[in-house]
Design an enzyme around this catalytic site. Sequence first.
Site: not given
Lengths: 344, 344, 344, 344
Positions: B14, B35, B114, B143-145, B172, B220, B303
């Site tokens: 992401i 990071d 998350g 979240s993505c969904n 997925r 995917h 996603q």
Amino acid sequence: MAKVKVGVAGYGVIGQRLADGVALQEDMELVGVADVAPTLAIRALKEKGMPYKLYSAMPENQQLFDKLNIPIAGTLEDLVQNVDIMLDATSAGVGAKNKELYKRYGKKAVFQGGEKNSVADVFFHGYANYEQGLGQDFLKLTSCNTTGLIRAVDCIDRKVGVEKVAITIIRRVADPGDYHRGLTNALQVDKAPSHQAVDLMTIMPHIDATGILVHAPVTHGHIITVLAKTKQKISKETLLEYFRENARIRVVRLEDGFLGNASLFKYARDLGNPRGDMYEIAVWEESIVHSGDDIMFAINIPQESDVIPENIDAIRAALRMQNDRMEAVGLTNKYLGMRPNKGV
Amino acid sequence: MAKVKVGVAGYGVIGQRLADGVALQEDMELVGVADVAPTLAIRALKEKGMPYKLYSAMPENQQLFDKLNIPIAGTLEDLVQNVDIMLDATSAGVGAKNKELYKRYGKKAVFQGGEKNSVADVFFHGYANYEQGLGQDFLKLTSCNTTGLIRAVDCIDRKVGVEKVAITIIRRVADPGDYHRGLTNALQVDKAPSHQAVDLMTIMPHIDATGILVHAPVTHGHIITVLAKTKQKISKETLLEYFRENARIRVVRLEDGFLGNASLFKYARDLGNPRGDMYEIAVWEESIVHSGDDIMFAINIPQESDVIPENIDAIRAALRMQNDRMEAVGLTNKYLGMRPNKGV
Amino acid sequence: MAKVKVGVAGYGVIGQRLADGVALQEDMELVGVADVAPTLAIRALKEKGMPYKLYSAMPENQQLFDKLNIPIAGTLEDLVQNVDIMLDATSAGVGAKNKELYKRYGKKAVFQGGEKNSVADVFFHGYANYEQGLGQDFLKLTSCNTTGLIRAVDCIDRKVGVEKVAITIIRRVADPGDYHRGLTNALQVDKAPSHQAVDLMTIMPHIDATGILVHAPVTHGHIITVLAKTKQKISKETLLEYFRENARIRVVRLEDGFLGNASLFKYARDLGNPRGDMYEIAVWEESIVHSGDDIMFAINIPQESDVIPENIDAIRAALRMQNDRMEAVGLTNKYLGMRPNKGV
Amino acid sequence: MAKVKVGVAGYGVIGQRLADGVALQEDMELVGVADVAPTLAIRALKEKGMPYKLYSAMPENQQLFDKLNIPIAGTLEDLVQNVDIMLDATSAGVGAKNKELYKRYGKKAVFQGGEKNSVADVFFHGYANYEQGLGQDFLKLTSCNTTGLIRAVDCIDRKVGVEKVAITIIRRVADPGDYHRGLTNALQVDKAPSHQAVDLMTIMPHIDATGILVHAPVTHGHIITVLAKTKQKISKETLLEYFRENARIRVVRLEDGFLGNASLFKYARDLGNPRGDMYEIAVWEESIVHSGDDIMFAINIPQESDVIPENIDAIRAALRMQNDRMEAVGLTNKYLGMRPNKGV
């Protein structure tokens, strides 16, 4: 009482299991099975010592069998003459051709979901419309998904009435050992409504059914989510009670380790079931939720084996072995080694 | 007008895409990314010639970066001081810790799905509740969904009103390149209701949502089937019209070759999209069916990338860059190279 | 100097990438691409604004393109007349038919691995036998696996001589987005020897090659293990040195996070490579072991893109753009944005 | 003659099959099996009516068994006291702890491949080094891959001598029903040499073995390609003859429909084998090729069941039930229902 004589045409995934299932019925005699060539399944039959007589559905392939010392008891035509009823589990479309042979000798037959509806006099499901199969000559079974789905919906419908169902089918694309079809790292969407929803309505015309089918790259068990609008709202506990009464539905729990379709396959192997098969569909207890007054749940369809009991029910109906639905399915279940129905 | 200064913490799946998306916004400046170690993504950044400045979120790992000649512009703390707002795309739980740092320097932040809800002042979605994010310090994205699902549901809700949704998510299990999670030849059922349905209700509390999630072994695109009870019945054509007006929803057809989630991934690559990503969710035209007066359809959720636009919307809201929802999302879309919204 | 004019027939997985690769060559002009119908790839070309001119290889499909407002610059025959050379990436067997067209207009052509060897005057590999392609009219490239394999073997052979190779190919069965082929939860064994080993010997007849190919249900990158008998024993470090000098071979390490074929796909996406492609094969450093005096290692073949450089080399050879092998491949690499060769 | 008393610790994938295998041996008595909690396998044991006595390996879990009405015959310690030898199929590392218990009561034990070599006095393989296990107290079996590989290599070695083998293992990552490990659309490379090659050398120290292991996302059967340098060149027909003489090796043909690992799984189910298992490894006839004077071939390893015969051999060796290798393995095979050895 004389046993009913049964033949099986097509010794593939379904045909093998039909033969095994019929052989277990104490009031039936498996006269033999027919196939066209020495497939792996036929080779296994040979290696097992030919527990079933094999008839040749394509006599020109005789030398293929001879080469392997596989004894042939006769032709498919011979088999047909020696039985009361045929279970036809040949490839889609072949059943329609075989029907001419069955008619020629005045024999009844049961076809599988892959054949066109027109092949049969009635579209049959052991629990849902047993009475409509009584005395019929040609019956067609629903497909594995539809058969299992109807089990669950009929089970609720008989208790409180179901008005509407909307389903999502996550369809396994191949059986274990299949190399002729497959899908790799992809989900595939079908044109809606899925034929399973449409087929459900041919058996249960009082229900409005629709749904979407998505193919997934796995080999063990379709999973269907079902959203059912019942005539009166039912609790999760009530739904579980209904399902638990039904011998062909197994209630399982994530908590116990039944995490998905593959757990059920593993469990059937661990049970020592022939071929690692399971006749029951399963419902996950923790999947049950309400959407307003409607109820939603997920079921598992063991695609290789769940239609076996309903096929045997079809023999009972076609030959009027039992006129009572619950008596008929109860005998099928008993001889298959399933637990007894508690009700309905 | 001075550009808004943005930093990205966590340069994973992401985080990389957030950085790319912010860099495209003409009214924003990507100050840098942070990071903890030279992951593959950081190595790729190096091989590309360090288009973004890299800050170290774990100074004790300095020698790991040095060994690879990867220039470090400073610490995460340095980065935070240089920005107006942070997009936090670190691993679940780390964001809550980073929040202390953001607070210390009086900086706003946007967290991902998350993180726990308690990390944020508001649970945010660009199209559905932009106004609630205005001026807030800490926003959490869905979240993505859920983000993709809300796009579709909000799109209908604003037109005719949605009372209830029941969803089935075929999730997925891993992203392309993931080796730390996986599933092989199995579908896995989650305890219902799925968190996505529950999360939808935190953003759209006037809707009753529930659903079942099943994990599938693909990389995917999640596929979600949505059954929506609308306040007035709408036709398939009307639904398509609504979706086509929305810049973040792409209507596709099986007939054209969009057969499933993998077709959309392939298409995005063929489009030349950065990383082969797609920001839009997709709806399959042929999946739309009625269940009584309710409407059912299937959507695809890319996603890895679908939350990027809503994250950028969140910057706009938090910093009050635009007070109007449609102006804000329109700018995000425009700079991301998406087609314009036609309405709503 | 006038640019060489190139056309591409077949705008599928390979054709798209050939077009992109040719378009990057400063000494070549991509005149256009040809295909038969508005596939997803053509739709993407349209959505991108038609960066390449499209010619119709099946004029009777004109209305399919018209319906989508996709401009057609002419027929395949028109395209052929406007170029110096064609790259034919049509489906297997079509190239042989197209060859008649190419001959009619006296144009050279390069065919892909799917065509029969008889279609071409020479079986070509840029690094291994560039000289044999010089001035030829019809060249056939090796398949993706063979092309990548030869890169590795030729690289060693030029240094110390290779006598024998025995390979095991773990072949990905489909590309991302493929729905017309697939395999689910199964490995499939091919009749040995694999055609890749046989093909290697047509390019490198002084080497004894054999091998076994096993299909695996994945979409990213074939993996080949190679056991090479060299004329003199070489150390792991020496082998790595050879590979590192070659611009089309990338040495990677498990330790760095390159855990398998999917890591390389992810890395190429993170690099921002067009379509997430990688032109290089990869060798895993930790896979290298000795078997007696022989050396064994594992390579990754990015099946969608690794043949692009060698196709462009073939243009250079056929049109005698460069007579020197290293000059030719060096230019191809440079224009493709690859790192320079260090030697050989 | 009194039967040898055997206990099994750990009733998982291997433990269940060990119990079944021991129960078939007419000269052995399965005293019982032990496990720590009511797993799916234990639930299946209960549903089958407790054909084996169950001992509790974790007495504090007693109430978990009680809740399910699963009768417990005693503790693991009780079981140990009642047997002559234990087959330990617990999770890796637990066997080393259990060894203390076995020693306390002066009982022998056989450990599985997951334990460290130091747990045992000898690393054992029924065919390859039976004599070394004679009278030993603690034996460790090789893993499923190594066991199957050694069968093939030993079979050749005893005939013509093997000097060197180089293997490529395509490893299935999970068993059917596994949810705790998995891989999705990826191949994963291990650090070479593979432990299987190294382990082979502990059993057959006169052979030089190396190899590369690649994990593949499938559940049925590892496939190993083996390149063997024999002391004298052998023909394909000779190799087949050697393999056909060996009761634990099954020669199969692509031509007959054995297309890969999944065909063998399907065939075992069709054979009606318990759990759909196969004890034999398989060799594909069409995979055999020469690499110069060396010979290469592909074998299938049914990972859940192939080690069962060698475990039973280990009982025979440890308790000196038979002193002769061929007599011992012959009895194991006979009681397991396998075909007789023809030679070696």
